[in-house]
Design an enzyme around this catalytic site. Sequence first.
Site, PDB file in Angstrom:
ATOM      1  N   THR A 129       9.049 -52.827 -37.153  1.00 13.88           N
ATOM      2  CA  THR A 129       7.639 -52.518 -37.318  1.00 13.88           C
ATOM      3  C   THR A 129       6.791 -53.596 -36.652  1.00 13.88           C
ATOM      4  O   THR A 129       7.199 -54.754 -36.554  1.00 13.88           O
ATOM      5  CB  THR A 129       7.240 -52.445 -38.800  1.00 13.88           C
ATOM      6  N   GLU A 130       5.601 -53.213 -36.212  1.00 14.67           N
ATOM      7  CA  GLU A 130       4.633 -54.160 -35.660  1.00 14.67           C
ATOM      8  C   GLU A 130       3.243 -53.808 -36.198  1.00 14.67           C
ATOM      9  O   GLU A 130       2.667 -52.783 -35.836  1.00 14.67           O
ATOM     10  CB  GLU A 130       4.634 -54.136 -34.132  1.00 14.67           C
ATOM     11  N   VAL A 131       2.741 -54.665 -37.066  1.00 19.26           N
ATOM     12  CA  VAL A 131       1.406 -54.519 -37.637  1.00 19.26           C
ATOM     13  C   VAL A 131       0.464 -55.447 -36.880  1.00 19.26           C
ATOM     14  O   VAL A 131       0.862 -56.523 -36.426  1.00 19.26           O
ATOM     15  CB  VAL A 131       1.442 -54.870 -39.146  1.00 19.26           C
TER      16      VAL A 131
END
Length: 310
Positions: free
Chosen positions: A273-275
């Site tokens: 994931t990449e927030v």
Amino acid sequence: MQDNPVYPIGQPHQPWTEAEKTHWRAQQHKRRSYHDDVVTRVEALGQGVQVEQYGQLAYEANSYPLLALKIGVWRAEKPTCLVTGGVHGYETSGVLGALYFAEQIAEQYSDSINLLVLPCISPWGYETINRWNPMAIDPNRSFLPSRLAAESNAVMDYIAAMPWPIALHIDLHETTDSDNEEFRPALAARDGVVNKNWNIPDGFYLVACTDRPQPAFQQAIIAAVEKVTHIAEADAENKLIGAPLEQRGVINYAAKKLGLCMGLTDAPLVTTTEVYPDSPRATGENCVLAQVAAVRASLDYLLATAKASG
């Protein structure tokens, strides 16, 4: 992309020696507490969580226990799923999202899944808000036979001793403005190369593994996270962080070749994931909830596909 100014440590086009690494390390300072933010929350978990210490890092006067959370009663007939956070210690919502999931959500899945959560793989990086460890090594480029980083080595040894194979691995990360402001320039200086910044995407996205992309799996996570926060749009070249867009909100990386934590196992279902916490449309809480939504969606997808296949 654009060139970045020269980094203040080292000489252009000359890789760092130990002297430059020592200079860099001397500039790093503790800015928050791994014990207060992570260890105390782990210690407060209920009886349904078995806490295992899989290693100990000692950096100068600081010592960090490396903690793994085994949730529920593990059985051979259940799939084993791995959630990792804090491979890059500065990526706050990865750590806090893993902890929130363990505290508030994981029990809901414990009857059907063997859940393993490693909430903070790089505690020194967490405390100093760094991408690297004190030796100027990126743990998320060190899941390799060369075994460059102690943080990665401890995880590799621990996972290798698991009784059953990993069916799913979700690795929780952030992309931040500091990637272009500090970490990419520092990397270029360390390696003696010219830095080229990428465009920082505004929103959530996923990095799938090139050799097992699982588009439907990635799409299910994007759909769930979109209910919590916005999804990053591709740039003018139809890319995110310099990589071609595979589908909305998803790019692919060669995880094993690059030594990424995502490539740690041979799990059929894997994603990073990449927030984007620096977005004007995001808050700290929103970022944590996006990470949790991604974890839940990944587990729901695993269970749904297992049920469908009989």
